[in-house]
Design a protein around this motif. Structure first.
Motif, PDB file in Angstrom:
ATOM      1  N   GLY A 196     -12.593  -5.415   4.410  1.00  0.00           N
ATOM      2  CA  GLY A 196     -11.926  -5.350   6.413  1.00  0.00           C
ATOM      3  C   GLY A 196     -12.671  -6.359   6.495  1.00  0.00           C
TER       4      GLY A 196
ATOM      5  N   MET B  32      -8.456  -9.519   5.869  1.00  0.00           N
ATOM      6  CA  MET B  32      -8.430  -8.663   4.570  1.00  0.00           C
ATOM      7  C   MET B  32      -9.152  -9.926   3.450  1.00  0.00           C
ATOM      8  SD  MET B  32      -7.676  -5.494   2.945  1.00  0.00           S
ATOM      9  CE  MET B  32      -5.998  -5.735   2.841  1.00  0.00           C
TER      10      MET B  32
ATOM     11  N   ARG C 201      -0.862  -4.046  10.009  1.00  0.00           N
ATOM     12  CA  ARG C 201      -0.953  -2.314  10.231  1.00  0.00           C
ATOM     13  C   ARG C 201      -0.953  -2.320  11.251  1.00  0.00           C
ATOM     14  NH1 ARG C 201      -4.670  -0.573   4.982  1.00  0.00           N
ATOM     15  NH2 ARG C 201      -4.402  -2.846   3.726  1.00  0.00           N
TER      16      ARG C 201
ATOM     17  N   GLN D 256      -2.707  -7.926  -2.273  1.00  0.00           N
ATOM     18  CA  GLN D 256      -3.294  -8.284  -3.920  1.00  0.00           C
ATOM     19  C   GLN D 256      -1.977  -8.418  -4.789  1.00  0.00           C
ATOM     20  OE1 GLN D 256      -4.100  -3.566  -4.623  1.00  0.00           O
ATOM     21  NE2 GLN D 256      -3.333  -3.872  -6.223  1.00  0.00           N
TER      22      GLN D 256
ATOM     23  N   GLU E 178       1.279  -1.378  -0.357  1.00  0.00           N
ATOM     24  CA  GLU E 178      -0.028  -0.167   0.250  1.00  0.00           C
ATOM     25  C   GLU E 178       1.204   1.232  -0.148  1.00  0.00           C
ATOM     26  OE1 GLU E 178      -3.575  -0.080  -0.834  1.00  0.00           O
ATOM     27  OE2 GLU E 178      -2.166  -1.993  -1.073  1.00  0.00           O
TER      28      GLU E 178
ATOM     29  N   SER F 287      -1.237  -6.456   3.368  1.00  0.00           N
ATOM     30  CA  SER F 287      -2.416  -6.624   1.582  1.00  0.00           C
ATOM     31  C   SER F 287      -1.907  -8.040   1.077  1.00  0.00           C
ATOM     32  CB  SER F 287      -2.717  -5.297   1.111  1.00  0.00           C
ATOM     33  OG  SER F 287      -3.192  -6.027  -0.124  1.00  0.00           O
TER      34      SER F 287
ATOM     35  N   GLU G 111      -0.873   1.270  12.207  1.00  0.00           N
ATOM     36  CA  GLU G 111      -1.623   2.185  12.330  1.00  0.00           C
ATOM     37  C   GLU G 111      -1.874   3.090  13.268  1.00  0.00           C
ATOM     38  OE1 GLU G 111      -4.158   2.578   9.574  1.00  0.00           O
ATOM     39  OE2 GLU G 111      -4.753   1.052   9.367  1.00  0.00           O
TER      40      GLU G 111
ATOM     41  N   LEU H 136      -7.710  -2.185  13.711  1.00  0.00           N
ATOM     42  CA  LEU H 136      -7.283  -3.088  14.533  1.00  0.00           C
ATOM     43  C   LEU H 136      -6.091  -3.154  14.063  1.00  0.00           C
ATOM     44  CD1 LEU H 136      -9.794  -5.644  13.943  1.00  0.00           C
ATOM     45  CD2 LEU H 136      -9.071  -4.592  16.062  1.00  0.00           C
TER      46      LEU H 136
ATOM     47  N   GLU I 224     -15.746   3.336   5.572  1.00  0.00           N
ATOM     48  CA  GLU I 224     -14.818   2.924   4.242  1.00  0.00           C
ATOM     49  C   GLU I 224     -14.948   1.104   4.811  1.00  0.00           C
ATOM     50  OE1 GLU I 224     -11.376   3.770   3.268  1.00  0.00           O
ATOM     51  OE2 GLU I 224     -11.015   1.504   2.312  1.00  0.00           O
ATOM     52  N   MET I 225     -15.667   0.685   3.534  1.00  0.00           N
ATOM     53  CA  MET I 225     -15.959  -0.801   4.093  1.00  0.00           C
ATOM     54  C   MET I 225     -14.814  -1.262   2.838  1.00  0.00           C
ATOM     55  SD  MET I 225     -18.169  -3.358   5.303  1.00  0.00           S
ATOM     56  CE  MET I 225     -19.315  -3.386   5.350  1.00  0.00           C
TER      57      MET I 225
ATOM     58  N   ARG J 109      -6.054  -1.786 -12.097  1.00  0.00           N
ATOM     59  CA  ARG J 109      -4.568  -1.857 -11.527  1.00  0.00           C
ATOM     60  C   ARG J 109      -4.433  -0.924 -13.439  1.00  0.00           C
ATOM     61  NH1 ARG J 109      -6.630  -2.777  -7.099  1.00  0.00           N
ATOM     62  NH2 ARG J 109      -6.971  -5.296  -6.069  1.00  0.00           N
TER      63      ARG J 109
ATOM     64  N   GLU K 107      -9.351 -11.028  -0.721  1.00  0.00           N
ATOM     65  CA  GLU K 107      -9.763  -9.896  -1.645  1.00  0.00           C
ATOM     66  C   GLU K 107      -8.903 -10.609  -2.772  1.00  0.00           C
ATOM     67  OE1 GLU K 107      -5.947  -6.781  -0.519  1.00  0.00           O
ATOM     68  OE2 GLU K 107      -5.151  -8.590   0.572  1.00  0.00           O
TER      69      GLU K 107
HETATM   70  O1  4AD Z   1      -8.210  -0.091   1.275  1.00  0.00           O
HETATM   71  P1  4AD Z   1      -7.383  -0.188   1.573  1.00  0.00           P
HETATM   72  O2  4AD Z   1      -6.164  -0.759   2.738  1.00  0.00           O
HETATM   73  O3  4AD Z   1      -6.943  -1.438   0.339  1.00  0.00           O
HETATM   74  C1  4AD Z   1      -6.225  -2.254   0.589  1.00  0.00           C
HETATM   75  O4  4AD Z   1      -4.885  -2.842   1.147  1.00  0.00           O
HETATM   76  C2  4AD Z   1      -5.763  -3.179  -1.069  1.00  0.00           C
HETATM   77  N1  4AD Z   1      -4.587  -3.058  -1.170  1.00  0.00           N
HETATM   78  C3  4AD Z   1      -6.919  -3.894  -1.438  1.00  0.00           C
HETATM   79  C4  4AD Z   1      -7.497  -4.546  -2.322  1.00  0.00           C
HETATM   80  O5  4AD Z   1      -7.410  -3.891  -3.605  1.00  0.00           O
HETATM   81  N2  4AD Z   1      -6.998  -5.583  -2.569  1.00  0.00           N
HETATM   82  O6  4AD Z   1      -7.324  -2.139   3.017  1.00  0.00           O
HETATM   83  C5  4AD Z   1      -8.889  -2.082   2.370  1.00  0.00           C
HETATM   84  C6  4AD Z   1     -10.485  -2.799   3.084  1.00  0.00           C
HETATM   85  C7  4AD Z   1     -10.576  -1.153   3.823  1.00  0.00           C
HETATM   86  O7  4AD Z   1     -12.117  -0.653   2.661  1.00  0.00           O
HETATM   87  C8  4AD Z   1     -11.178  -2.012   5.303  1.00  0.00           C
HETATM   88  O8  4AD Z   1     -12.394  -2.120   5.118  1.00  0.00           O
HETATM   89  C9  4AD Z   1      -9.963  -2.376   5.875  1.00  0.00           C
HETATM   90  O9  4AD Z   1      -9.605  -3.323   4.373  1.00  0.00           O
HETATM   91  N3  4AD Z   1      -9.195  -1.851   6.860  1.00  0.00           N
HETATM   92  C10 4AD Z   1      -8.739  -1.949   8.106  1.00  0.00           C
HETATM   93  N4  4AD Z   1      -9.680  -2.954   8.544  1.00  0.00           N
HETATM   94  C11 4AD Z   1      -9.475  -2.831  10.536  1.00  0.00           C
HETATM   95  N5  4AD Z   1      -8.477  -2.005  10.617  1.00  0.00           N
HETATM   96  C12 4AD Z   1      -7.456  -1.536   9.220  1.00  0.00           C
HETATM   97  N6  4AD Z   1      -7.017  -1.245  10.087  1.00  0.00           N
HETATM   98  C13 4AD Z   1      -7.983  -1.588   8.379  1.00  0.00           C
HETATM   99  N7  4AD Z   1      -7.541  -1.162   6.968  1.00  0.00           N
HETATM  100  C14 4AD Z   1      -7.563  -1.741   6.117  1.00  0.00           C
END
Ligand code: 4AD
Ligand code: MG
Length: 477
Positions: free
Chosen positions: A448, A242, A227, A206, A164, A204, A229, A237, A400-401, A407, A244
């Motif tokens: 997520g 996830m 993550r 991905q 990411e 991820s 963060e 969390l 955000e879900m 790509r 994907e």
């Molecule tokens: O939007 P994100 O960061 O997208 C990706 O990681 C892409 N690589 C996905 C892809 O295109 N294959 O994360 C995707 C989803 C978010 O929309 C959210 O629902 C969830 O992952 N998410 C979290 N859920 C819980 N805790 C966190 N810290 C999250 N960060 C993202």
């Protein structure tokens, strides 16, 4: 005699001579009525003991939380509140539970208290219902993809790349933290580390999923994601799960169609298969909402909300349209937003996402075509040269879900983008190879899992929909 689950027994339409059941005591009332639960259903089975036929010392041990084995007769209940009950013939305490110290008493506990007792919280109705739903959703997800021709792929958990590009990763290392080997520049020498390079827990799957989509066609991952963060919110969390999917020859419109159909399908699955748990959680949510001011209460019940999502089209709106709506919105004009929307290009905060979904459109929204510079490097650049084929799906109460995109499949455009962002080509040589050999339009998204479970259960804190939440300063259990 074959031991049955409470669920199996309660489904019986006839009485049964000899039944055997094991579970944990919820309550023991009037030295006569045991409410027994074994996790198979939200409902308890009532076990009626004739206290004259059992030793007092044995009955004393029938306390909340004790594990017991009951043998008896399944009969029509004489009392109100249940159709069937067990007339107990034999009773054995398998494991005592000291009522002085057992934390889960038959009364209302706060979610904070239950988080501290997460190893026992699934003994409560709320958490057992949430975790059964979590399990059902997981099954529904695998079912959906399997039935739609996707292959399940296990992407690596330890990785050398930051998919990411957000740099929020947990390092994986076996170096001695107190005394790491250093190179000539005085930096930690990761060539001496276990993998011979710097590695992290994945943010991820991905990029690896893309490689498989470009050979197997339709794939999906469903795995743990990490993550680092430091956002201590009710929606983040440090370790989450996830889903994907990634599909060759599919563009962004196809991606939106897939995501919408997928979300509707898995929510419909639990509406059909988890009725009793949903009804319980619906009542719980109603009680919780009664404690809130009128304005914050939802006008739909939990099941109505799920039905609404399943039965209605998601609203598809471009980022540019969304900015116009937000710029002209009341909270923006009255300076109620913490971050005011003044111009095109602003990143959307959760207050904006929630305004769009909860106040403006009042339904799930798919936002697409975001400014390139607020999104990840791998998203396909539009002809306008400033937006990318990104999509976020926003849900009421959640924000955000889903995050996904078409790509970038053009080698030259991708290489240029990576250069601009200082992403080293030699780290992602294999990712670039996909653009050299048989490149094609492809798309995918990430859901997520815990956010989906939150929505389906009506729970408002993400810590309450995963067995053992990992958050900043917290990795108990
Ligand atoms: O939007 P994100 O960061 O997208 C990706 O990681 C892409 N690589 C996905 C892809 O295109 N294959 O994360 C995707 C989803 C978010 O929309 C959210 O629902 C969830 O992952 N998410 C979290 N859920 C819980 N805790 C966190 N810290 C999250 N960060 C993202
Ligand atoms: Mg995102």
């Amino acid at each position: 005699m074959n031991t049955k689950t409470v669920e199996e027994l309660l489904k019986h339409d006839t009485t049964l001579q000899d039944v055997s059941v094991k579970g944990w005591v919820k309550t023991f009332r009037a030295n006569r009525f045991i409410a027994l639960n074994d996790g198979s259903t939200i409902n308890n089975i009532q076990c009626v003991v004739d206290f004259e036929s059992f030793e007092e010392s044995l009955l004393k041990r029938i306390s909340t939380g004790a594990a017991i084995h009951v043998i008896g007769e399944l009969v029509e209940s004489q009392g109100k509140g249940q159709r069937l009950e067990i007339q107990v013939k034999e009773l054995e305490v398998l494991g005592d539970s000291d009522p002085e110290t057992y934390p889960i008493q038959p009364k209302k506990h706060s979610f904070e208290f239950l988080r501290e007792n997460a190893h026992l919280r699934t003994r409560t109705n709320t958490f057992s219902a949430v975790m059964r739903l979590r399990s059902a959703l997981s099954f529904a997800i695998h079912k959906y993809f399997t039935e739609n021709g996707f292959y399940n792929m296990h992407t690596p958990i330890v990785t050398g790349s930051d998919a990411e590009g957000a740099g929020e990763m947990f390092r994986v290392s076996t170096l001695d933290a107190k005394n790491p080997p250093l190179n000539e520049n005085g930096d930690v020498d990761y060539t001496k580390d276990f993998f011979g390079k710097e590695t992290n827990l994945t943010v991820s799957g991905q990029l690896e999923a893309e490689t498989y989509a470009m050979s197997l066609g339709k794939v999906y991952t469903f795995g743990p994601t990490f993550r680092a963060e430091n956002s201590n919110t009710s929606r983040h969390l440090a370790e989450f799960w996830m889903i994907e999917p990634e599909v060759a020859f599919m563009d962004l419109d196809g991606n939106m169609d897939l995501a919408e159909d997928f979300l509707k399908s898995v929510l419909n699955y639990v509406l059909e298969h988890n009725k009793e748990d949903l009804e319980f959680l619906e009542k719980r949510l109603l009680d919780e909402e009664k404690t809130k001011p009128q304005a914050e209460r939802s006008d739909m019940s939990l099941i109505e909300k799920l039905r609404f999502v399943v039965d209605n089209n998601f609203k598809r709106v471009s980022y540019t349209e969304a900015i116009d709506i937000l710029r002209n919105s009341k909270p923006n004009k009255k300076k109620k937003f913490k971050y005011l929307i003044n111009e095109w290009g602003a990143d959307l905060q959760s207050e904006h996402e929630r305004y769009l979904v909860e106040k403006h459109f009042k339904c799930p929204v798919i936002l697409f075509d975001y400014p390139a510079n607020i999104k990840a490097f791998y998203m396909r650049l539009n002809e306008d040269g400033k937006t990318v084929r990104a999509m976020d799906i926003l849900f009421p109460g959640i924000g955000e879900m889903v995050g996904g995109s078409q790509r970038e499949e053009r080698l030259d455009v991708l290489v240029e983008k990576m250069k601009a962002l200082d992403i080293p080509e030699e780290e992602l040589w294999w990712y670039l190879d996909l653009r050299k050999y048989g490149t094609a339009v492809h798309s995918g998204f990430g859901l997520g899992f815990e956010r989906l479970v939150m929505f389906a259960t009506g729970m408002s804190n993400i810590r309450d929909v995963i067995p053992y939440p990992r958050t900043p300063q917290n990795a108990e259990f």
